[in-house]
Scaffold this active site. Structure first.
Site, PDB file in Angstrom:
ATOM      1  CG  ASN A   9      -0.163   3.443  -2.763  1.00 18.22           C
ATOM      2  OD1 ASN A   9       0.432   3.775  -3.789  1.00 18.22           O
ATOM      3  ND2 ASN A   9       0.451   2.817  -1.761  1.00 18.22           N
ATOM      4  CE  LYS A  11       0.404  -1.030  -2.243  1.00 16.90           C
ATOM      5  NZ  LYS A  11       0.727  -1.956  -1.192  1.00 16.90           N
ATOM      6  CG  HIS A  95       3.350   2.953   1.608  1.00 23.87           C
ATOM      7  ND1 HIS A  95       3.809   1.664   1.515  1.00 23.87           N
ATOM      8  CD2 HIS A  95       2.004   2.894   1.440  1.00 23.87           C
ATOM      9  CE1 HIS A  95       2.778   0.853   1.286  1.00 23.87           C
ATOM     10  NE2 HIS A  95       1.669   1.582   1.237  1.00 23.87           N
ATOM     11  CD  GLU A  97       4.217  -1.429  -0.457  1.00 21.84           C
ATOM     12  OE1 GLU A  97       4.161  -0.618  -1.401  1.00 21.84           O
ATOM     13  OE2 GLU A  97       3.255  -2.158  -0.135  1.00 21.84           O
ATOM     14  CD  GLU A 167      -1.279   2.350   4.430  1.00 21.07           C
ATOM     15  OE1 GLU A 167      -2.262   2.186   3.713  1.00 21.07           O
ATOM     16  OE2 GLU A 167      -0.120   2.317   4.004  1.00 21.07           O
ATOM     17  N   GLY A 173      -1.536  -5.565   1.838  1.00 14.16           N
ATOM     18  CA  GLY A 173      -1.379  -6.524   0.740  1.00 14.16           C
ATOM     19  C   GLY A 173      -1.469  -7.973   1.179  1.00 14.16           C
ATOM     20  CB  SER A 213      -6.298  -6.211   3.528  1.00  9.11           C
ATOM     21  OG  SER A 213      -5.020  -6.757   3.262  1.00  9.11           O
TER      22      SER A 213
END
Ligand code: PEP
Length: 251
Positions: A9, A11, A95, A97, A167, A173, A213
């Site tokens: 991904n 992003k 996701h 985010e 996730e 991240g 991560s």
């Protein structure tokens, strides 16, 4: 047997040159391998060129989001058919985010999932708890709500086009990765939920990726967990030197 599914991904990263360099290297490295399934999720604007660059390669291309509506006056949105038109075959939905920065709720994620599956895109549905939720003992509740909400109304026959990505938000991240035991526990829970929602057959076939991560240094131990069938990789998917060793976790 569930083929390991490793997805990058990107992003909102990379430019055209960097994207094409990366997929050029990726294409060469993957060759005609079938021991792993590999996919990349570029920003919308590069999907077309990336898909062309990967034509004939087993590496698949997807989008990081899609609109829940078919077409029309939805400024700034991109439809499922437009994504297919430029070569996307998959879409990442839910996701963290999208959920936490853009406020996407399960109902919207579900409408997108149904639209994507109806329109011929495969789906990676992301679920995962925040650190606060984990500390509050809410991990299972959050994952259950997101899974049930995201997959509501999805037909059993479409579940072979759905992948779940667990996730944990606290691992995305941050450099903090879930332990194999933590991942294994939630993955087994998700598989149990899939069995109840659909069938044991579906639960045994659907792949559950871990995301958060993932790096070359930790992928092997995560992939050694029985219910971990792949990885959704953010930061470490942006450079060939980081991503290719992840694909080679079993070598
Ligand atoms: C992600 O964006 O889905 C992700 C897992 O990011 P990272 O690998 O950078 O934690």
């Amino acid at each position: 047997m569930r083929t390991p599914y490793l997805a990058g991904n990107w992003k909102m990263n990379l430019d055209r040159r960097a994207a094409l360099d990366l997929v050029g290297t990726l294409r060469e490295h993957v060759g005609t391998r079938t021991d792993v399934e590999v996919a990349v999720f570029p920003p919308f604007v590069y999907i077309d060129e990336v898909a062309r660059a990967l034509a004939g390669s087993p590496v698949r291309v997807g989008a990081q989001n899609c609109c829940d509506e078919e077409k029309g006056a939805f400024t700034g949105e991109v439809s499922v058919s437009q994504l297919r038109d430029v070569g996307a075959e998959i879409v990442v939905l839910g996701h963290s985010e999208r959920r936490h920065i853009y406020g996407e709720a399960d109902e919207l994620v579900n409408r997108k999932a149904q639209r994507a599956l109806d329109g011929g895109l495969d789906v990676i549905l992301c679920v995962g708890e925040t650190l606060e939720e984990r500390k509050g003992g809410l991990t299972e509740k959050v994952v259950r709500t997101q899974l049930q909400g995201g997959l509501a109304g999805v037909a059993t026959r479409d579940m072979d086009r759905v992948t779940i990505a667990y996730e944990p938000v606290w691992a995305i991240g941050t450099g903090v990765v879930a332990t194999p035991a933590q991942a294994g526990e939630v993955h087994a829970y998700v598989r149990g939920l899939l069995s109840g929602l659909f069938s044991t057959d579906v639960a045994q076939t659907v792949r559950i990726q871990y995301g958060g991560s993932v790096k070359a240094s930790n992928v092997k131990e995560l992939m050694a967990v029985g219910d971990v069938d792949g990885a959704l990789v953010g930061g470490a998917s942006l450079k060939a030197d980081d991503f290719l060793p992840i694909l080679d976790f079993a070598r």
